[in-house]
Structure formats: structure tokens, C-alpha cells
Design an enzyme around this catalytic site. Structure first.
Site, PDB file in Angstrom:
ATOM      1  CE  LYS A 110     -34.595   6.017  25.490  1.00 17.22           C
ATOM      2  NZ  LYS A 110     -34.248   5.779  26.288  1.00 17.22           N
ATOM      3  CG  ASN A 111     -32.784   2.540  25.120  1.00 11.81           C
ATOM      4  OD1 ASN A 111     -32.384   3.866  26.033  1.00 11.81           O
ATOM      5  ND2 ASN A 111     -33.434   2.117  25.857  1.00 11.81           N
ATOM      6  NE  ARG A 155     -36.526  10.735  29.373  1.00 11.20           N
ATOM      7  CZ  ARG A 155     -36.637   9.630  30.340  1.00 11.20           C
ATOM      8  NH1 ARG A 155     -37.378   9.109  30.769  1.00 11.20           N
ATOM      9  NH2 ARG A 155     -35.506   8.901  29.905  1.00 11.20           N
ATOM     10  CB  CYS A 160     -36.732   7.007  37.212  1.00 13.39           C
ATOM     11  SG  CYS A 160     -36.725   4.913  36.676  1.00 13.39           S
ATOM     12  NE  ARG A 177     -33.800   2.903  35.497  1.00 15.53           N
ATOM     13  CZ  ARG A 177     -34.280   3.404  33.943  1.00 15.53           C
ATOM     14  NH1 ARG A 177     -35.345   4.404  33.833  1.00 15.53           N
ATOM     15  NH2 ARG A 177     -33.607   2.982  33.017  1.00 15.53           N
ATOM     16  CG  ASP A 232     -37.245  -0.125  27.167  1.00 21.73           C
ATOM     17  OD1 ASP A 232     -37.467  -0.134  28.476  1.00 21.73           O
ATOM     18  OD2 ASP A 232     -35.668  -0.652  27.200  1.00 21.73           O
TER      19      ASP A 232
HETATM   20  N1  EPU Z   1     -29.967  -2.833  38.328  1.00 25.11           N
HETATM   21  C1  EPU Z   1     -29.418  -2.297  39.833  1.00 25.11           C
HETATM   22  N2  EPU Z   1     -28.186  -2.726  40.359  1.00 25.11           N
HETATM   23  C2  EPU Z   1     -27.387  -1.771  39.390  1.00 25.11           C
HETATM   24  C3  EPU Z   1     -28.019  -1.393  37.763  1.00 25.11           C
HETATM   25  C4  EPU Z   1     -29.213  -2.200  36.651  1.00 25.11           C
HETATM   26  O1  EPU Z   1     -30.218  -3.239  40.411  1.00 25.11           O
HETATM   27  O2  EPU Z   1     -26.652  -1.192  39.603  1.00 25.11           O
HETATM   28  C5  EPU Z   1     -31.465  -3.066  38.261  1.00 25.11           C
HETATM   29  C6  EPU Z   1     -32.213  -1.818  37.646  1.00 25.11           C
HETATM   30  O3  EPU Z   1     -33.185  -1.216  38.861  1.00 25.11           O
HETATM   31  C7  EPU Z   1     -33.569  -2.896  37.047  1.00 25.11           C
HETATM   32  C8  EPU Z   1     -32.296  -3.899  36.717  1.00 25.11           C
HETATM   33  O4  EPU Z   1     -31.291  -3.982  36.827  1.00 25.11           O
HETATM   34  O5  EPU Z   1     -34.167  -3.655  37.395  1.00 25.11           O
HETATM   35  C9  EPU Z   1     -32.043  -3.720  35.063  1.00 25.11           C
HETATM   36  O6  EPU Z   1     -31.197  -2.387  35.373  1.00 25.11           O
HETATM   37  P1  EPU Z   1     -30.697  -1.944  33.329  1.00 25.11           P
HETATM   38  O7  EPU Z   1     -29.502  -1.424  34.008  1.00 25.11           O
HETATM   39  O8  EPU Z   1     -29.957  -3.425  32.560  1.00 25.11           O
HETATM   40  O9  EPU Z   1     -31.397  -1.074  32.962  1.00 25.11           O
HETATM   41  P2  EPU Z   1     -30.399  -0.031  32.499  1.00 25.11           P
HETATM   42  O10 EPU Z   1     -29.273   0.124  31.365  1.00 25.11           O
HETATM   43  O11 EPU Z   1     -31.222   1.192  33.733  1.00 25.11           O
HETATM   44  C10 EPU Z   1     -31.455   0.725  29.623  1.00 25.11           C
HETATM   45  C11 EPU Z   1     -32.168   1.081  29.148  1.00 25.11           C
HETATM   46  C12 EPU Z   1     -33.997   0.774  29.222  1.00 25.11           C
HETATM   47  C13 EPU Z   1     -34.186  -0.315  29.394  1.00 25.11           C
HETATM   48  C14 EPU Z   1     -33.063  -1.483  30.258  1.00 25.11           C
HETATM   49  C15 EPU Z   1     -33.705  -2.955  29.612  1.00 25.11           C
HETATM   50  C16 EPU Z   1     -30.880   2.862  28.651  1.00 25.11           C
HETATM   51  C17 EPU Z   1     -30.688   4.299  28.142  1.00 25.11           C
HETATM   52  N3  EPU Z   1     -31.800   2.618  29.455  1.00 25.11           N
HETATM   53  O12 EPU Z   1     -31.924   0.541  31.468  1.00 25.11           O
HETATM   54  O13 EPU Z   1     -34.246   1.750  28.991  1.00 25.11           O
HETATM   55  O14 EPU Z   1     -35.189  -0.399  29.733  1.00 25.11           O
HETATM   56  O15 EPU Z   1     -32.147  -1.083  29.694  1.00 25.11           O
HETATM   57  O16 EPU Z   1     -33.867  -3.752  29.116  1.00 25.11           O
HETATM   58  O17 EPU Z   1     -30.048   1.999  27.618  1.00 25.11           O
HETATM   59  C18 EPU Z   1     -36.688   2.904  28.078  1.00 25.11           C
HETATM   60  O18 EPU Z   1     -36.381   2.899  26.707  1.00 25.11           O
HETATM   61  O19 EPU Z   1     -37.461   3.374  27.991  1.00 25.11           O
HETATM   62  C19 EPU Z   1     -35.371   2.324  29.010  1.00 25.11           C
HETATM   63  C20 EPU Z   1     -36.178   2.208  30.254  1.00 25.11           C
END
Ligand code: EPU
Length: 461
Positions: free
Chosen positions: A40-41, A418, A136, A141, A326
Site C-alpha cells: 500500500k505505501n 484502509r 491524526c 504528523r 508499522d
Molecule cells: N514528520 C515531521 N514533519 C514532516 C514529516 C514528518 O515532523 O514534515 C514526522 C512525523 O510526524 C513522524 C515522523 O516524522 O513522527 C515520520 O514520518 P514520515 O514522514 O516518515 O511518515 P509518513 O510519510 O507520513 C509513511 C507511511 C506510514 C509509515 C511512515 C513511517 C505512507 C502513506 N505512510 O508515513 O504508514 O508509518 O511512513 O515509516 O507511506 C501505515 O501504513 O499504517 C502508516 C502509517
């Protein structure tokens, strides 16, 4: 919750009622072989990346999970023509007629991953108007890393309470240093940089397998990208990118869920497509619990044979190649029944221990201090009424229910749908007693489907 129903020429998306639930009964030791669907990701960002091209791309191994359906709706709202064949896991996206660069609040609030179209829209139109994503349940986030670095590349971004407006006549290549290897920020900057003149470098980039799958797709499109140690991605901008054909990598998180399902019921399972290198630390911890793990040639294919009395293990979540956040909740379900005390520290998200309260309702002995959970294994869990708070929490509760005495009823199952495409069917095929009871509310037709699967081949790259 969304569910696809195939009719003769149309696919329907059904919005199920709030009283949908999953019922889980004590399950025997699961046994069998399971095929994995695509990640999915990986697919969410890869669909977004198609905005960088004009033409018809074809993705296979696409899961029909609700987040994927939301991303399809988002792409349709921008003008993309989409054909989705959920049973074949085949998605065709034609981006020739994309004319819009606005993502509505309605779509944004259903899926935070919508932010991933920002980079491609900026690269294609020099404009992106996106409703502000809210917080969320697993944490606030923020998207500050995305915005800060688009600004560094020359975008003018205006932020109001509800909307982000980004404008960039020309993006400029830059050396981008991420203070944390954010998956989404890496992907967004990477996509924007593919069409930005000069060489953009992302230092301390996320190198999750899903990011690497995106890079493979971008290279097929014609992008010039190199990945070097330590976690540095360099992108030399090109003038245009071509449509592609691509098979999405197997979902390591579905693989993790299935391995744990076998572990928690004392069974054995074989996942022929699972990629061991994408989940090494997780596999290490399963071995430390006492489970036998056999990895196939070239790291492809994983067998787990469960030990009867697993031992407690401790870990902290971390960006790849560390223990994936995850898989933290599903692993915790298994640790509730392990001998001894495990310490689980969540370092990626600030509030991703909400499943603890629900596991406690089932008899788990867990204490939480800040971002650490101390889990003392018990002899038995007991079925209860529980609520899923995020995708991976839903998985943890279903796993716990399979190993518990008595019936478990889990609500909040929109999280399950989801993130997983029919995982309940795979568990049932292995012998689990898991049933989805779905109420049926309004239905809305969103996808047209042609009569046949007669699809023109995508251009070669
Ligand atoms: N963060 C910031 N600022 C930003 C971006 C991220 O502070 O601009 C923080 C976030 O709040 C978090 C950390 O950095 O504490 C990591 O966030 P990241 O950006 O790596 O996560 P994401 O891109 O929002 C994706 C996956 C998540 C998975 C995370 C970590 C997708 C659609 N989602 O989220 O998947 O947990 O990377 O590997 O790719 C799930 O599938 O259940 C899920 C939540």
C-alpha cells in the site's frame, strides 16, 4: 469504509455503516502458503508519481485497499482517466488529460497521503493548491519538512488554516538535508526534483523499500537517480518523463501480519514472495522469541514455524532498516503471550500506543511510560469488544483475538480496510476464524470499467 463491488460494467464503492465490525473467534494453529499483494505505501506514492508523465501507465500487484481507492479518486478529481480491475490487481492510469492542481479538503481529510501529489503537481504545473492536512490519531504528523524544502527549491507557499497554496514558475536544484528521514518528505522532494533542472541531493533521505520502489518507477520513466551511502539520493533533472509499466513490490507489512498470525496461533506459514531484506530486524526479533525462520534463496520467500512457548523480546521502532513502526502494534499482540517482560519503544510517531488500552481490555499486562510499553506475558488473553484506532492497531487486535479465549468484536474496521486488501480472507484460508460483518449504506459509482481486459501495451523505457 469503502468496498468494491464488481458489476457488469461498473465498479461500485460502498460506504459501509458505522456498525460494521470484525468478529474473531479462537483460531487453531494457522497452516499454509499465502500470496502477498503489493505494498500500500508503495502504490500510493507511485500512483501520485504518474502525474509527472502524460499518458497511460499500467500498474500490477495493486491492492484494492480503501486508501488506494481514495488515491484513485484524488487522481480522477485532477482529471486522470482510471481503469481499475481489483480482482486482477491491475490499475491503468491515463494522465494525458490532467488539468487541475487542486486537492479538496474532502479528499485530503480522508487520506493524509494525498500530500504526496504536491511534488508532482509543482513539477508539472508549477502550482499546487492543497487543503491543509489535519493531525491524526497516531500523532500531529506535520508536513513542515515537505514545505520547508519546497520553499528551498524556490516555491512560494502561502498557508492559511485550511489551505496551502504553492507556486513555482521554476524549481531550483538544491542540496536538501532532512533533519529526520521522513518517508513522505523524501518522496515528495524526490518526485519534484526529477523535472527540476540541475542536480538535487537529498541527505539523510528515507530509504524504505517503498521509497526504493518509487525510485525504480521514476527510473523507468526516464529519471536520473542515484542512491549512495549514507542515505543520500541524487536526482539529475530531465526535461520530461514517460509513462511506465510496473509491478508493485510485495507488501512487507502484510507479510509481517501473516507471520505474526502464524506465530501467535502456534502454526506455520510460507510466504513465497516475501522479501527478507525488507524486514530483517523484525525477523531477528521473531527468531529471538524462539520462532524458526527460514529464508529462501536470494532472500526471497519466508517460512515461519512457531515455537510453543515464545520468549519476550525488546525493540525500538526506527526508520528503515530498523524495526518498522508499522509492525510495532501487531508485534505487541504476540508479545502479550510471550514469557517474560518485553519493552517496546515507539520512536517514529508520538502517539502510536493507543492499541495498548484495547489489548488491556483483553487481559494483556501492559504498562506505558511516555513512548515505552512494558509488556509482561500472560498465559491467556480473553475476547472483548475493542476499537481499532489506526490501520496497524486493527491488525494487532485481530491477531490477539485469534489467540484469545472467547469472542472478540472489533469496531473501527475502516482502518482495517484502509490498509489491507482482503487480509481476512487470507487468514481464513489458513484456518483462522475471522469474519467481517459489513453494514451497507449508500453506494456511489466511481469507476467505469470496460468490457474486456484488452489493454494496449505501455511504451517501453
Ligand atoms: N514528520 C515531521 N514533519 C514532516 C514529516 C514528518 O515532523 O514534515 C514526522 C512525523 O510526524 C513522524 C515522523 O516524522 O513522527 C515520520 O514520518 P514520515 O514522514 O516518515 O511518515 P509518513 O510519510 O507520513 C509513511 C507511511 C506510514 C509509515 C511512515 C513511517 C505512507 C502513506 N505512510 O508515513 O504508514 O508509518 O511512513 O515509516 O507511506 C501505515 O501504513 O499504517 C502508516 C502509517
Amino acid at each position: 469504509m469503502l468496498r468494491i463491488i464488481k458489476k457488469q460494467k461498473k465498479l461500485k464503492v460502498k460506504i459501509m455503516s458505522q456498525n460494521s465490525y470484525i468478529a474473531v473467534e479462537p483460531s487453531p494453529a494457522l497452516q499454509g502458503t499465502v500470496e502477498l499483494v503489493g505494498a500500500k505505501n508503495a502504490v500510493l506514492v507511485i500512483i501520485a508519481s504518474l502525474l509527472l508523465t502524460k499518458g497511460k501507465s499500467r500498474l500490477t500487484n495493486v491492492p484494492a485497499s480503501d486508501d488506494v481507492l481514495q488515491m484513485i479518486k484524488l487522481m480522477q478529481s485532477l482529471g486522470a482517466e482510471i481503469f481499475f480491475y481489483p480482482n486482477e490487481h491491475l490499475l491503468e492510469v491515463d494522465t494525458s488529460q490532467v488539468t487541475k492542481w487542486q486537492v479538496s479538503a474532502d479528499i485530503m481529510k480522508k487520506m493524509r497521503a494525498s500530500i504526496l501529489v504536491m511534488g508532482p503537481l509543482l513539477a508539472r504545473f508549477g502550482k499546487a493548491d492543497i487543503a491543509a492536512p489535519g493531525g491524526c490519531v497516531i500523532g500531529t504528523r506535520p508536513i513542515d519538512y515537505h514545505l520547508k524544502n519546497f520553499k528551498k527549491m524556490g516555491a512560494l507557499i502561502e498557508e492559511s488554516a485550511d489551505y496551502l497554496t504553492a507556486r513555482a514558475d521554476l524549481l531550483h536544484a538544491q542540496r536538501i538535508v532532512l533533519e529526520y528521514p521522513s518517508v513522505g518528505a523524501t518522496e515528495n522532494v524526490l518526485m519534484a526534483a526529477t523535472l527540476t533542472h540541475g542536480v538535487t541531493t537529498i541527505v539523510n533521505a528515507a530509504i524504505e523499500p517503498e521509497v526504493l520502489d518509487l525510485i525504480m518507477v521514476l527510473r523507468k520513466m526516464g529519471a536520473k537517480i542515484t542512491v549512495e551511502a549514507p542515505a543520500t539520493i541524487s536526482i539529475e533533472g530531465v526535461i520530461s518523463l514517460q509513462p511506465i509499466e510496473h509491478a508493485i513490490i510485495p507488501d512487507r507489512l502484510e507479510a509481517g501480519a501473516l507471520l505474526l498470525a502464524a506465530a501467535i496461533t502456534g502454526g506455520s506459514i510460507y510466504l513465497p514472495q516475501a522479501q527478507a531484506y525488507s524486514m530483517d530486524v523484525f525477523l531477528l526479533k521473531l527468531e529471538e522469541m524462539g520462532h524458526e525462520i527460514i529464508v529462501g534463496p536470494q532472500g526471497i520467500g519466508i517460512t515461519l514455524k512457531a515455537i510453543k512457548e515464545p520468549r519476550a523480546v525488546s525493540f525500538k521502532t526506527a526508520p528503515y532498516p530498523g524495526f518498522p513502526t508499522d509492525l510495532q502494534a501487531p508485534m505487541m499482540a504476540a508479545l502479550c503471550l510471550a514469557q517474560g517482560t518485553s519493552i517496546v519503544e515507539e520512536t517514529v510517531f508520538e502517539n502510536r500506543l493507543l492499541h495498548v488500552r484495547e489489548l488491556q481490555k483483553m487481559g494483556a499486562q501492559i504498562k506505558v511510560e511516555h513512548n515505552k510499553a512494558f509488556i509482561t506475558g500472560v498465559d491467556k488473553l480473553y475476547g472483548a469488544s475493542v476499537i481499532a484506532t489506526d490501520i496497524r492497531a486493527s491488525c494487532a487486535l485481530v491477531l490477539a483475538g485469534m489467540a484469545a479465549e472467547g469472542s472478540t468484536v472489533m469496531t473501527g474496521i475502516h482502518h482495517w480496510t484502509r490498509g489491507y486488501d482482503g487480509l481476512e480472507n487470507k487468514l481464513m484460508a489458513l484456518g483462522a476464524h475471522v469474519t467481517v460483518y459489513a453494514g451497507q449504506d449508500d453506494a456511489a459509482v466511481v469507476f467505469a470499467q470496460p468490457d474486456t481486459l484488452n489493454i494496449a501495451p505501455a511504451p517501453r523505457n
